[in-house]
Design an enzyme around this catalytic site. Structure first.
Site, short mmCIF file in Angstrom:
data_model
loop_
_atom_site.label_atom_id
_atom_site.label_comp_id
_atom_site.label_asym_id
_atom_site.label_seq_id
_atom_site.Cartn_x
_atom_site.Cartn_y
_atom_site.Cartn_z
CB CYS A 1 4.57 0.65 2.01
SG CYS A 1 3.70 2.32 1.28
CG ASP B 1 -2.55 3.66 -1.05
OD1 ASP B 1 -2.34 2.86 0.07
OD2 ASP B 1 -1.77 4.24 -1.41
N GLY C 1 0.22 5.51 7.44
CA GLY C 1 1.20 4.67 7.97
C GLY C 1 1.63 5.31 9.14
CB CYS D 1 -3.44 0.66 1.80
SG CYS D 1 -2.54 1.52 2.83
CG ASN D 2 1.00 -3.58 2.12
OD1 ASN D 2 1.22 -4.74 2.05
ND2 ASN D 2 1.51 -2.77 1.15
#
Ligand code: DGL
Length: 259
Positions: free
Chosen positions: A186, A13, A46, A76-77
């Site tokens: 998230c 991530d 992000g 991690c989105n």
């Protein structure tokens, strides 16, 4: 005989957030070895350009593969939205599992409900999220809530401090007592679920993608004959691009934090 199934699963991530997914992975697959890498020196992803997130993700995946990873979890989105398709195309023989906002289970639980989706700006901007909302949003009212700065603030720890509660209140306070469900899109946000719950008021159901990702990894490892022997205890190792004792201690703390 040792073989590929003895390899480790690489999990990454932008920072501590992926540890919320790692916890679900260890609970689903306790016999596996996991190596977690948090790119805290480059967090937050992000709020970066997509090519930067792609390059950072590519570098981490290539390092894991060079070290002998048998599978990769993009915990991690944001990195999944930006990089998963490209990385899978570059490594077609490798199991690469990503994570996405858990809108599908939320919409199934509340088919006509009001559902908040909290995530990074990048995740909510990209096609992957819009496709997800179109495919599964159905009759729900789906309300995207970008949370700039929240992941970076969580990276700093001090989760009980009032500035963090105020920040969360600023993002979701207007929806208090007016939503059925909240999707934590998230991987950093499960660590402040209690604070989000306080800001939204009682009766809101929370959804995150950790457990679904863990089930997906199990299925992919099983299909590839890659599951570790059941008799063994798995190991978990942590590394960070901010490779200091304090940072690694923070990772271990997040791994053990009661949620
Ligand atoms: N934890 C990441 C996610 O799931 C990204 C947080 C960030 O670095 O902005 O989207």
């Amino acid at each position: 005989m040792s073989g590929k199934r003895d390899g480790f699963v690489g999990v990454f991530d932008s920072g501590v957030g992926g540890i919320s997914v790692l916890r679900a992975l260890v609970s689903e697959l306790p016999h596996e070895d996991f190596r977690f890498f948090g790119d805290s020196a480059n967090a937050p992803y992000g709020e970066k350009d997509e090519p930067q997130v792609l390059e950072l993700s590519r570098g981490i995946v290539e390092r894991f593969l060079a070290q002998g990873a048998k599978a990769i979890v993009i915990a991690c989105n944001t990195a999944t939205s930006v990089a998963a398709a490209t990385l899978r195309a570059a490594h077609p023989d490798v199991v690469i599992v990503g994570i996405e906002p858990a809108l599908k289970p939320a919409a199934r639980a509340f088919p006509h409900g009001r559902i908040l989706v909290m995530a990074t700006e990048v995740t909510l901007r990209l096609d992957k999220y819009h496709e997800l909302a179109r495919a599964w949003g159905g009759e729900c009212e789906v309300i995207p809530v970008p949370c700039p700065g929240l992941a970076a603030r969580i990276e700093r720890g001090g989760l009980d401090e009032p500035d963090l509660a105020r920040m969360i209140e600023g993002f979701v306070g207007a929806h208090a007592a007016r939503v059925d469900a909240c999707v934590l899109g998230c991987t950093h946000y499960p660590f402040v679920r209690a604070q989000i719950e306080r800001a939204l008021g009682p009766g809101v159901r929370f959804f995150d993608g950790g457990a679904g990702t863990a089930r997906q990894l199990r299925a992919r490892l099983a299909a590839g004959g890659l599951l570790a022997e059941r008799g063994r205890a798995g190991r978990v190792e942590f590394a960070s691009s901010l490779d200091t004792p304090d940072e690694l201690a923070l990772y271990r703390r997040f791994f053990e934090l009661p949620l």
